[in-house]
Each structure stands twice: as structure tokens, then as C-alpha cells.
Design a protein around this motif. Structure first.
Motif, short mmCIF file in Angstrom:
data_model
loop_
_atom_site.label_atom_id
_atom_site.label_comp_id
_atom_site.label_asym_id
_atom_site.label_seq_id
_atom_site.Cartn_x
_atom_site.Cartn_y
_atom_site.Cartn_z
N PHE A 47 -15.10 -8.94 -5.81
CA PHE A 47 -16.19 -8.03 -6.20
C PHE A 47 -15.71 -6.58 -6.12
O PHE A 47 -15.93 -5.78 -7.04
N LEU A 48 -15.04 -6.22 -5.02
CA LEU A 48 -14.57 -4.84 -4.85
C LEU A 48 -13.51 -4.50 -5.89
O LEU A 48 -13.48 -3.39 -6.42
N ALA A 70 -5.83 1.35 -4.11
CA ALA A 70 -5.13 0.69 -2.99
C ALA A 70 -6.00 -0.41 -2.39
O ALA A 70 -5.50 -1.47 -2.02
N LEU A 71 -7.28 -0.15 -2.30
CA LEU A 71 -8.19 -1.17 -1.78
C LEU A 71 -8.13 -2.42 -2.67
O LEU A 71 -8.06 -3.55 -2.17
N ARG A 125 -16.34 -10.68 -0.59
CA ARG A 125 -16.49 -9.37 -1.26
C ARG A 125 -15.20 -8.88 -1.91
O ARG A 125 -15.21 -7.86 -2.59
N GLY A 126 -14.09 -9.57 -1.71
CA GLY A 126 -12.80 -9.08 -2.19
C GLY A 126 -12.72 -8.90 -3.69
O GLY A 126 -12.41 -7.80 -4.18
N ARG A 138 -4.83 -4.23 -2.04
CA ARG A 138 -4.85 -4.91 -0.74
C ARG A 138 -5.68 -6.19 -0.80
O ARG A 138 -5.28 -7.23 -0.27
N GLU A 139 -6.83 -6.12 -1.49
CA GLU A 139 -7.68 -7.30 -1.60
C GLU A 139 -6.94 -8.42 -2.36
O GLU A 139 -7.00 -9.59 -1.99
N LEU A 167 -3.69 -15.58 1.64
CA LEU A 167 -4.58 -16.47 2.39
C LEU A 167 -5.10 -17.63 1.56
O LEU A 167 -5.11 -18.77 2.03
N HIS A 182 0.84 -1.20 0.00
CA HIS A 182 0.00 0.00 0.00
C HIS A 182 0.89 1.26 0.00
O HIS A 182 0.64 2.22 -0.74
N ASN A 241 -4.07 -9.84 -0.12
CA ASN A 241 -4.64 -10.69 0.95
C ASN A 241 -5.14 -12.02 0.37
O ASN A 241 -4.97 -13.08 0.98
#
Lengths: 153, 113
Positions: free
Chosen positions: A118-119, A50-51, A115-116, A54-55, A62, A29, A58
Motif C-alpha cells: 500500500f505504501l 527510499a521507504l 501496509r507495505g 525498503r518495503e 521475508l 537505502h 523487506n
């Protein structure tokens, strides 16, 4: 490994490869924020980009790498006058888009996850899933820097 | 999140959050904070997100989980002081239709009367 090449303000490319751990999400980020200043992405748009990054990171840590810190993730950022592209690579096998559910549908609205991706779709202009020559799985996110073509702002 | 504060306002419990709510950003999750309040018998809860500048899908998931946990225990959870960014996120994910949102603490408290 970090390689930064910046021939002009609007053209740059960098690549950062780290062990797979969520602690690096903030690092990416921070790097993105610096890159955004150089290629003149406005702050209000940066937050959404940035969102998305980050998604993707992650998700790679994960799900792609199964939270296994011995594995690697790599983030590439490349900018041209027309577009800014972010690629997030992991060592996983990828996933079928069929498993992606619509988090806005009534049956999914109250689920805490899902939702990751999707965003990312909402805040980038193009999203692709890729495999590279070494078999890594990647999420490729493109943000148009041509205001007329961007779906945001 | 970087910090939280809990206080009472005219019988309504207010959970004030500060800092980004993202994956791995805090040891204490919003879900567990709400559970603690529910265990104390609180039934009317406002979450003040006025000083939450950023939230990712994990943060949204925490909000949803907190909401459903509260509802299952007969409590009501509402949001106040949403920034434009958080409001946009709720709109895009259609969670704006789930949460009752108010522009100020006073309006939020009044909504319970």
C-alpha cells in the motif's frame, strides 16, 4: 555483483545482487541516497522513494524468499531523464494481488501488518509485478522525474 | 530505533523514542516497551516521536500493536511531537483517525486531565 554505468547525470543503471537478508535493506537505502544525489532527486522526495524500496526489499526477503538466506535478491536502479525505475527481484513464486487487502478499511485498520505494498503504491507513480525469463518474481516501481507527471510533491 | 527514555510528567508516563523505527532496526520492539509499561500498571502513556525521523510499515505496525495492547488493558496511549513525515504517514494510512496526537508534551499531558 555490482555494475554501475553512468553516461550522463540523468542516465544511469546499476544492479546489486546479494544473499537474501534484512541486513541489506540499509545498504540499498544508502546506495539509493547516493544515486538520488547524482540524478538530483530532492531529499524530501527521496525519503518516500527510499521507504518504497525498503518495503520492497523487506517483502522480497521475508515473503518472496521465505527468510531463506541461501536465496538471492537483486535490486536494479535505472534512471532516464523522465523516470527512475527500481526493480526488486526474489526467487519466490510471487503472489496474487487478490490477497492484498486495503489497510485503510475499518476491518484492517488495527492490523499490525499489510501496509507495505500500500505504501509503495502511495509513494511511487507506477507499480507492477513481473516475472523474468528465469522465473524470478519482481516488484517494479517507477518514479516520474517529470514534475508535472509525478503524483507526489 | 537507536534509543529510548521513559520518564513521568505530572503522573503521565512518557516514552521518548529516538531514531528510525524500521524492520530490524532494534532488538527491542515498541510493542514490548509498551507491554513493560502496562505490566508496571501505567495507564496514561505518551509516546514522543519527535526524534523519529523515519518509519516504515513495520514501525506503523508496532504503533498499532502498541495502541491495541494498551487499549485491551484499559490504558490510553497518545502520540506527541509528530514530525511532518510521521504525520503524513499516519494521514496516508488513515491511522491519524486512530491516534490522538498533540503538538507538545504539555498539550499531551494536559489532555489526560
Amino acid at each position: 555483483m555490482m555494475e554501475l554505468r553512468a553516461p550522463t547525470m540523468k542516465e544511469m543503471k546499476l544492479s546489486i545482487r546479494v544473499h537474501s537478508h534484512l541486513r541489506y535493506t540499509d545498504l540499498f537505502h544508502t546506495v539509493l541516497a547516493q544515486v538520488a544525489r547524482e540524478i538530483e532527486i530532492p531529499d524530501e522526495r527521496l525519503d518516500w522513494i527510499a521507504l518504497s524500496l525498503r518495503e520492497a526489499v523487506n517483502n522480497a526477503v521475508l515473503h518472496g524468499n521465505g527468510n531463506d538466506a541461501s536465496k538471492w535478491i537483486e535490486v536494479e536502479m535505472e534512471s532516464s531523464p523522465k523516470a527512475f525505475v527500481m526493480k526488486v527481484w526474489d526467487e519466490g513464486g510471487g503472489f496474487s494481488q487478490d490477497v492484498l487487502r486495503d489497510p485503510t478499511s475499518p476491518e484492517n485498520l488495527f492490523k499490525p501488518n499489510g501496509r507495505g505494498i500500500f505504501l509503495i503504491r502511495q509513494f511511487t507513480d507506477d507499480l507492477e509485478f513481473a516475472k523474468d525469463a528465469s522465473g524470478r518474481f519482481g516488484i517494479v516501481m517507477t518514479v516520474s522525474l517529470d514534475d508535472k507527471k509525478s503524483k507526489k510533491e | 530505533m537507536t534509543s529510548k527514555q521513559v520518564y513521568e510528567k505530572d503522573g503521565v508516563t512518557v516514552l521518548q523514542l529516538k531514531g528510525a523505527i524500521t524492520m530490524g532496526s532494534g532488538d527491542v520492539t515498541m510493542r514490548s516497551l509498551i507491554k513493560d509499561l502496562l505490566d508496571q500498571g501505567k495507564k496514561e502513556i505518551l509516546i514522543d516521536v519527535g526524534e523519529v525521523p523515519f518509519m516504515d510499515s513495520t514501525g506503523l505496525g508496532e504503533l498499532v500493536a502498541a495502541y491495541t495492547t494498551a487499549r485491551h488493558q484499559g490504558a490510553t496511549l497518545k502520540l506527541i511531537n509528530l514530525t511532518k513525515k510521521i504525520h503524513d504517514l499516519l494521514d496516508i494510512t488513515q491511522l491519524a483517525a486512530v491516534f490522538e496526537c498533540y503538538e507538545s508534551l504539555e498539550e499531551g499531558v494536559k489532555s489526560f486531565k
